[in-house]
Design an enzyme around this catalytic site. Structure first.
Site, mmCIF file in Angstrom:
data_model
loop_
_atom_site.group_PDB
_atom_site.id
_atom_site.type_symbol
_atom_site.label_atom_id
_atom_site.label_comp_id
_atom_site.label_asym_id
_atom_site.label_seq_id
_atom_site.Cartn_x
_atom_site.Cartn_y
_atom_site.Cartn_z
ATOM 1 C CE1 TYR A 11 -3.324 3.007 0.883
ATOM 2 C CE2 TYR A 11 -2.640 2.646 3.295
ATOM 3 C CZ TYR A 11 -3.355 3.366 2.290
ATOM 4 O OH TYR A 11 -4.197 4.422 2.682
ATOM 5 C CG ASN A 32 8.066 -11.389 -0.173
ATOM 6 O OD1 ASN A 32 7.216 -10.594 -0.152
ATOM 7 N ND2 ASN A 32 8.464 -11.945 0.894
ATOM 8 C CG LEU A 33 5.228 -9.998 -5.891
ATOM 9 C CD1 LEU A 33 4.921 -10.888 -7.246
ATOM 10 C CD2 LEU A 33 4.470 -8.759 -5.783
ATOM 11 C CB ALA A 74 9.811 -4.640 2.201
ATOM 12 C CG ASN A 92 9.111 -10.269 6.923
ATOM 13 O OD1 ASN A 92 9.664 -10.904 5.850
ATOM 14 N ND2 ASN A 92 8.531 -9.409 6.522
ATOM 15 C CE1 TYR A 141 4.640 -2.908 11.934
ATOM 16 C CE2 TYR A 141 3.260 -1.612 13.299
ATOM 17 C CZ TYR A 141 4.113 -1.614 12.126
ATOM 18 O OH TYR A 141 4.039 -0.541 11.326
ATOM 19 C CG LEU A 188 -12.063 2.323 11.660
ATOM 20 C CD1 LEU A 188 -12.998 1.423 12.299
ATOM 21 C CD2 LEU A 188 -11.918 3.612 12.543
ATOM 22 C CB SER A 204 -16.267 -5.002 15.509
ATOM 23 O OG SER A 204 -16.815 -6.409 14.983
ATOM 24 N NE ARG A 279 -7.380 -4.062 16.656
ATOM 25 C CZ ARG A 279 -7.038 -3.475 15.416
ATOM 26 N NH1 ARG A 279 -7.519 -3.857 14.261
ATOM 27 N NH2 ARG A 279 -6.349 -2.298 15.250
HETATM 28 N N1 UDP Z 1 -10.893 -0.505 14.906
HETATM 29 C C1 UDP Z 1 -12.342 -0.916 15.146
HETATM 30 N N2 UDP Z 1 -12.858 -1.651 14.207
HETATM 31 C C2 UDP Z 1 -12.217 -2.253 13.048
HETATM 32 C C3 UDP Z 1 -10.769 -2.207 12.846
HETATM 33 C C4 UDP Z 1 -10.372 -1.084 13.905
HETATM 34 O O1 UDP Z 1 -12.855 -0.423 16.098
HETATM 35 O O2 UDP Z 1 -12.801 -3.235 12.532
HETATM 36 C C5 UDP Z 1 -10.444 0.421 15.706
HETATM 37 C C6 UDP Z 1 -9.154 -0.089 16.535
HETATM 38 O O3 UDP Z 1 -9.275 -0.677 17.640
HETATM 39 C C7 UDP Z 1 -8.363 1.226 16.784
HETATM 40 C C8 UDP Z 1 -8.689 2.152 15.453
HETATM 41 O O4 UDP Z 1 -9.984 1.597 15.092
HETATM 42 O O5 UDP Z 1 -8.580 2.058 17.822
HETATM 43 C C9 UDP Z 1 -7.790 2.059 14.426
HETATM 44 O O6 UDP Z 1 -7.658 0.714 13.990
HETATM 45 P P1 UDP Z 1 -6.706 0.402 12.750
HETATM 46 O O7 UDP Z 1 -6.531 -1.063 12.864
HETATM 47 O O8 UDP Z 1 -7.164 1.069 11.506
HETATM 48 O O9 UDP Z 1 -5.393 0.991 12.873
HETATM 49 P P2 UDP Z 1 -3.987 0.975 14.087
HETATM 50 O O10 UDP Z 1 -4.435 2.164 15.212
HETATM 51 O O11 UDP Z 1 -4.364 -0.344 14.963
HETATM 52 O O12 UDP Z 1 -2.727 0.900 13.583
#
Ligand code: UDP
Length: 327
Positions: A11, A32-33, A74, A92, A141, A188, A204, A279
């Protein structure tokens, strides 16, 4: 300049390659695709299919290319996956980057720009987050990206590389034919748009009890083209023997609910939502202080509006509802 973009089928890498070429540079994509897409490689770029873990092939590719600089995008970049399979991230992201630094040194390449992340800051005590905020990543990460930042600092000091790390906040939007297509998709905005298209039953909301104005997590979204523009400036301004680190965001925070409301306005569609638990590993609020990159690189965002980012991502989602074709 003659430039190599690792991860140029992904991206950020594909959009950055497009922007570098539009500025008159000659670009070779190395990928590396594994998670990138052949179709995302911009027309006019050379392509080398190579894995960063294949040190010999990497050294050969870099030594043959007479490159002036490398843009290193990458990487594996899924927080949740890094928690469940950290070994993928050590191998990686860290070993791959070490191989790349070896190959850069062997080839005598003088400039490097690295895709780093605000995940290196973990759960910061002070927001907006400046570069002198303590680095305490809360997942492998972020730890892997911080390790590479530290490797680059030492490489620049020891061997004279001119390097810049850009610590991205939340990248969004699309650029012409290049957009976001991950499998699985965890981000998101793409998921909100999939729910708008009916490709997901609902989106969600992960956590509604954060200490934020509406209880949902707040992030600083930056247009992928603005991000790419910063890479161009960084490649131009990298100074030998120096490693500069910049946070890259707009300095505006938007909550998950605000993003969903903006997506409803952009698409004109209903977006079914369901409230879900937080999460793991998600900090409540990540917003950049980006004064340093503005002052030192002369960067400023051309596309800071959230709706503009969502609108570009929406166009990409409509063009490619199932993403790119399989590689
Ligand atoms: N998030 C959410 N629902 C989703 C994906 C993400 O509520 O389906 C929330 C996630 O918990 C975070 C924010 O949206 O607080 C941004 O998440 P994203 O994965 O886009 O980026 P991150 O900040 O994790 O790199």
């Amino acid at each position: 300049m003659k430039l190599l973009v690792t991860g140029g089928a992904g991206y950020v890498g594909s959009v950055s390659a497009r922007v570098l070429m539009a500025a008159g540079h000659e670009v070779t994509v190395l990928d590396n695709l594994g998670r990138g897409h052949r179709e995302a490689i911009p027309a006019g770029a050379e392509f080398v299919e190579c894995d960063l873990l294949d040190a010999q092939a990497l050294t050969t590719a870099l030594s043959a290319g007479a490159f002036d600089g490398v843009l290193h995008c990458a990487a594996f970049a899924l927080v949740g996956e890094s928690v469940t399979s950290p070994e993928l991230y050590w191998r990686n992201n860290i070993t791959g980057s070490l191989n790349l630094l070896d190959a850069i040194r062997a080839a005598g390449i003088k400039r490097l720009v690295f895709s780093s992340t605000c995940a290196v800051y973990g759960e910061p005590e002070v927001v907006p987050i400046a570069e002198d905020c303590p680095t305490r990543p809360v997942n492998p990460y972020g730890e892997s990206k911080l390790a590479v930042d530290q490797m680059i600092t030492a490489e620049a000091a020891a061997h004279g590389l001119g390097a810049v790390s850009l610590r991205y906040f939340n990248v969004a939007g699309a650029s012409g034919p290049c957009g976001e297509d991950h499998e699985p998709e965890t981000h998101l905005i793409p998921n909100v748009l999939r729910a708008a298209q009916g490709l997901l039953d609902q989106v969600s909301i992960f956590g509604t009890d954060y200490p934020t104005p509406d209880g949902t997590a707040v992030r600083d979204y930056i247009h992928v083209e603005d991000l790419a523009a910063a890479h161009l400036l960084a490649l131009e301004k990298a100074e030998p023997g120096t490693h500069r680190i910049y946070n890259l965001g707009n300095g505006n925070g938007f909550s998950v609910r605000e993003v969903i409301e903006a997506a409803k306005r952009v698409t004109g569609l209903e977006i079914p939502v369901v409230e879900a638990p937080r999460r793991a590993g998600d900090p409540p609020m990540l917003v950049a202080a980006s004064d340093l990159v503005r002052a030192e690189l002369g960067w400023s965002p051309a596309r800071p509006e959230l709706e503009g980012m969502i609108s570009d991502a929406w166009q990409f989602a409509q063009q490619r509802p199932r993403g790119y074709s399989p590689a």
